[in-house]
Design a protein around this motif. Structure first.
Motif, mmCIF file in Angstrom:
data_model
loop_
_atom_site.group_PDB
_atom_site.id
_atom_site.type_symbol
_atom_site.label_atom_id
_atom_site.label_comp_id
_atom_site.label_asym_id
_atom_site.label_seq_id
_atom_site.Cartn_x
_atom_site.Cartn_y
_atom_site.Cartn_z
ATOM 1 N N LEU A 1 0.920 -1.183 -0.075
ATOM 2 C CA LEU A 1 0.055 -0.045 0.022
ATOM 3 C C LEU A 1 0.985 1.218 0.082
ATOM 4 O O LEU A 1 1.885 1.460 0.757
ATOM 5 C CB LEU A 1 -0.707 -0.090 1.381
ATOM 6 C CG LEU A 1 -1.681 1.121 1.325
ATOM 7 C CD1 LEU A 1 -2.687 1.400 0.243
ATOM 8 C CD2 LEU A 1 -2.378 1.157 2.740
ATOM 9 N N TYR A 2 0.715 2.163 -0.966
ATOM 10 C CA TYR A 2 1.417 3.482 -1.077
ATOM 11 C C TYR A 2 1.231 4.179 0.252
ATOM 12 O O TYR A 2 0.104 4.148 1.023
ATOM 13 C CB TYR A 2 1.051 4.239 -2.195
ATOM 14 C CG TYR A 2 2.315 5.281 -2.582
ATOM 15 C CD1 TYR A 2 3.333 4.922 -3.222
ATOM 16 C CD2 TYR A 2 2.082 6.451 -1.884
ATOM 17 C CE1 TYR A 2 4.424 5.808 -3.300
ATOM 18 C CE2 TYR A 2 3.203 7.388 -1.777
ATOM 19 C CZ TYR A 2 4.419 6.941 -2.544
ATOM 20 O OH TYR A 2 5.380 7.774 -2.653
ATOM 21 N N GLY A 3 2.270 4.646 0.803
ATOM 22 C CA GLY A 3 2.277 5.308 1.937
ATOM 23 C C GLY A 3 2.405 4.403 3.405
ATOM 24 O O GLY A 3 2.934 5.044 4.447
ATOM 25 N N HIS A 4 2.604 3.185 2.987
ATOM 26 C CA HIS A 4 2.929 2.306 4.129
ATOM 27 C C HIS A 4 4.184 1.554 3.614
ATOM 28 O O HIS A 4 5.378 1.697 3.919
ATOM 29 C CB HIS A 4 1.913 1.039 4.246
ATOM 30 C CG HIS A 4 0.752 2.149 4.963
ATOM 31 N ND1 HIS A 4 0.360 1.777 6.529
ATOM 32 C CD2 HIS A 4 -0.248 2.862 4.720
ATOM 33 C CE1 HIS A 4 -0.557 2.180 6.811
ATOM 34 N NE2 HIS A 4 -1.001 3.164 5.763
ATOM 35 N N GLU A 5 3.874 0.465 2.814
ATOM 36 C CA GLU A 5 5.436 -0.325 2.349
ATOM 37 C C GLU A 5 5.822 0.572 1.218
ATOM 38 O O GLU A 5 7.176 0.182 0.895
ATOM 39 C CB GLU A 5 4.741 -1.696 1.815
ATOM 40 C CG GLU A 5 4.213 -2.947 2.631
ATOM 41 C CD GLU A 5 2.772 -2.224 3.285
ATOM 42 O OE1 GLU A 5 2.805 -2.419 4.380
ATOM 43 O OE2 GLU A 5 1.954 -1.846 2.495
ATOM 44 N N LEU A 6 5.244 1.451 0.261
ATOM 45 C CA LEU A 6 5.897 2.118 -0.535
ATOM 46 C C LEU A 6 5.915 3.541 -0.277
ATOM 47 O O LEU A 6 4.876 3.937 -0.039
ATOM 48 C CB LEU A 6 5.233 1.820 -1.839
ATOM 49 C CG LEU A 6 4.906 0.412 -2.351
ATOM 50 C CD1 LEU A 6 4.392 0.178 -3.539
ATOM 51 C CD2 LEU A 6 6.560 -0.245 -2.621
ATOM 52 N N THR A 7 6.781 4.343 -0.417
ATOM 53 C CA THR A 7 6.818 5.699 -0.160
ATOM 54 C C THR A 7 8.156 6.377 -1.223
ATOM 55 O O THR A 7 8.936 5.658 -1.522
ATOM 56 C CB THR A 7 7.373 5.983 1.256
ATOM 57 O OG1 THR A 7 8.759 5.484 1.699
ATOM 58 C CG2 THR A 7 6.422 5.337 2.114
ATOM 59 N N ARG A 8 8.117 7.528 -0.731
ATOM 60 C CA ARG A 8 9.283 8.312 -1.571
ATOM 61 C C ARG A 8 10.736 8.037 -1.005
ATOM 62 O O ARG A 8 11.659 8.091 -1.654
ATOM 63 C CB ARG A 8 9.212 10.084 -1.409
ATOM 64 C CG ARG A 8 8.138 10.641 -2.390
ATOM 65 C CD ARG A 8 8.931 10.335 -3.813
ATOM 66 N NE ARG A 8 9.549 11.712 -4.128
ATOM 67 C CZ ARG A 8 10.946 11.464 -4.180
ATOM 68 N NH1 ARG A 8 11.431 10.426 -3.864
ATOM 69 N NH2 ARG A 8 11.787 12.434 -4.266
ATOM 70 N N ALA A 9 10.754 7.639 0.284
ATOM 71 C CA ALA A 9 12.074 7.026 0.792
ATOM 72 C C ALA A 9 12.426 5.750 0.702
ATOM 73 O O ALA A 9 13.347 5.267 1.127
ATOM 74 C CB ALA A 9 11.933 7.224 2.556
#
Length: 372
Positions: free
Chosen positions: A245-253
């Motif tokens: 889920l973007y914002g959890h497992e996937l981020t800009r970092a």
């Protein structure tokens, strides 16, 4: 409370939905019981409103070459009628969004970003389009999207498709899409989803038609056990299926290799945005220099949540990104980034649940696979 509402908002309210803010949209969290909705999808079918998602059309003679440049995958290799999961990464390799792209013609693609990132993705694609013979059209505001997911999904949708199109529907492969009428509504029907079950996502370019389609699907699916399902069930379903889920497992970092998505990145392409940084990230992960995403299964009753520390011998070695009790498995599950030394399947760790370490094991994901 957010101000943005989908064309189906009144339908959700009439069904007694509890609403929550998601990506700036007022979306149904649940209708009655999130647990019942979760089991409804696993055992029969669930109907979701996904109209908060984005839809960006990319067209023109240079469309395929442009998407090869803008995304980390080789979209030019996707056949017409098929789809591919990919990532939009920044120059530093960080993930701007994960998305699905459908090839509708040789020179026409539909890019579907996540709700909270739709405007960002549309703007970034438009910026990256400079120098390419393409147009980028953000159709998010004019497009509704509903999903039917679960073992009964194919039967429910087939019953609403004209007889002459049923063979086409039956032959539709996973990650493929076709245009056909469902309940008299012209839709782009995709065999994709975010629950770990078989199912379909239906794109509709008219608000009134979206309402008519929603009602028809609810009515036709009721005898098969179809239930309306909200974001709470969607989250527990995708977690069991090991979907990020973007914002959890996937981020800009986060880079794709840390997230276990290295196979999505095509480093054989001559040039694309973020290529050099992603080559360096791959090298770093091969050397064991960065945390990686793992699946954790709890041995106790308490579930870890996003942000909870992962411990080994009392030392923090990682952090949970998503966690919850699994309704299907009956035990806690979580996704977490941990140090490579603690990432092997079978490794015992603990999750600090509000000061109480809870035993977990690193397991091979996903937690759930649908029966074949």
């Amino acid at each position: 409370m957010s101000d943005l509402r989908t064309a189906l908002h009144a339908e959700h309210a009439a069904l007694g939905a509890s609403f929550t803010d998601f990506g700036g949209w007022q979306m149904p969290l649940k209708y009655a019981s999130e647990l019942a909705e979760h089991h409804g999808v696993r055992r029969a079918a669930g109907l979701f409103d996904l109209s908060h998602m984005g839809e960006v059309w990319v067209g023109g003679p240079g469309a395929a070459a442009f998407l090869d440049h803008a995304l980390v995958g080789r979209l030019s290799a996707v056949a017409v009628g098929r789809a591919r999961y990919s990532l939009l990464c920044a120059e530093d390799g960080g993930i701007v969004d994960d998305l699905i792209t459908y090839r509708r013609a040789e020179d026409r693609f539909l890019v579907v970003p996540n709700a909270g990132n739709a405007a960002v993705v549309a703007a970034e694609l438009a910026r990256r389009a400079e120098g390419f013979d393409v147009t980028v059209d953000d159709a998010s505001a004019a497009t509704s999207l509903v999903a039917v997911q679960g073992p009964a999904a194919a039967g429910v949708v087939s019953g609403l498709v004209p007889e002459q199109h049923r063979a086409e529907l039956a032959d539709l492969r996973y990650y493929a899409a076709t245009a056909l009428p469902v309940a008299g509504v012209e839709v782009l029907l995709a065999r994709t989803g975010y629950t770990g079950e078989d199912g379909f996502e239906l794109f509709v370019a008219d608000d009134d038609a979206a309402v008519a389609l929603w009602r028809a699907l609810l009515e036709a699916g009721a005898p098969a056990g179809l239930v309306p399902a909200g974001l709470a069930a969607r989250d527990s379903l995708r977690l069991e299926a090991g979907m990020p889920l973007y914002g959890h497992e996937l981020t800009r970092a986060t880079d794709p290799f840390a997230a276990g998505l290295g196979a999505v990145v095509d480093l054989t392409k001559p040039a694309f945005v973020g290529r050099e940084a992603l080559e360096a990230a791959r090298t770093a992960h091969e050397a064991g220099a960065r945390r990686v995403l793992v699946a954790l299964e709890g041995r106790g009753p308490r579930a870890g949540r996003a942000g909870y520390p992962v411990l080994a011998g009392g030392t923090v070695v990682g952090e949970v990104t998503s966690g919850a009790p699994s309704p299907t498995l009956g035990r806690p599950v979580a996704l977490a980034y941990v140090e490579p030394a603690h990432a092997a399947v079978g490794t015992a760790v603990e999750v600090d649940v509000r000061g109480r370490p809870q035993p977990h094991d690193v397991v091979r994901g996903p937690f759930y696979r649908r029966p074949r």
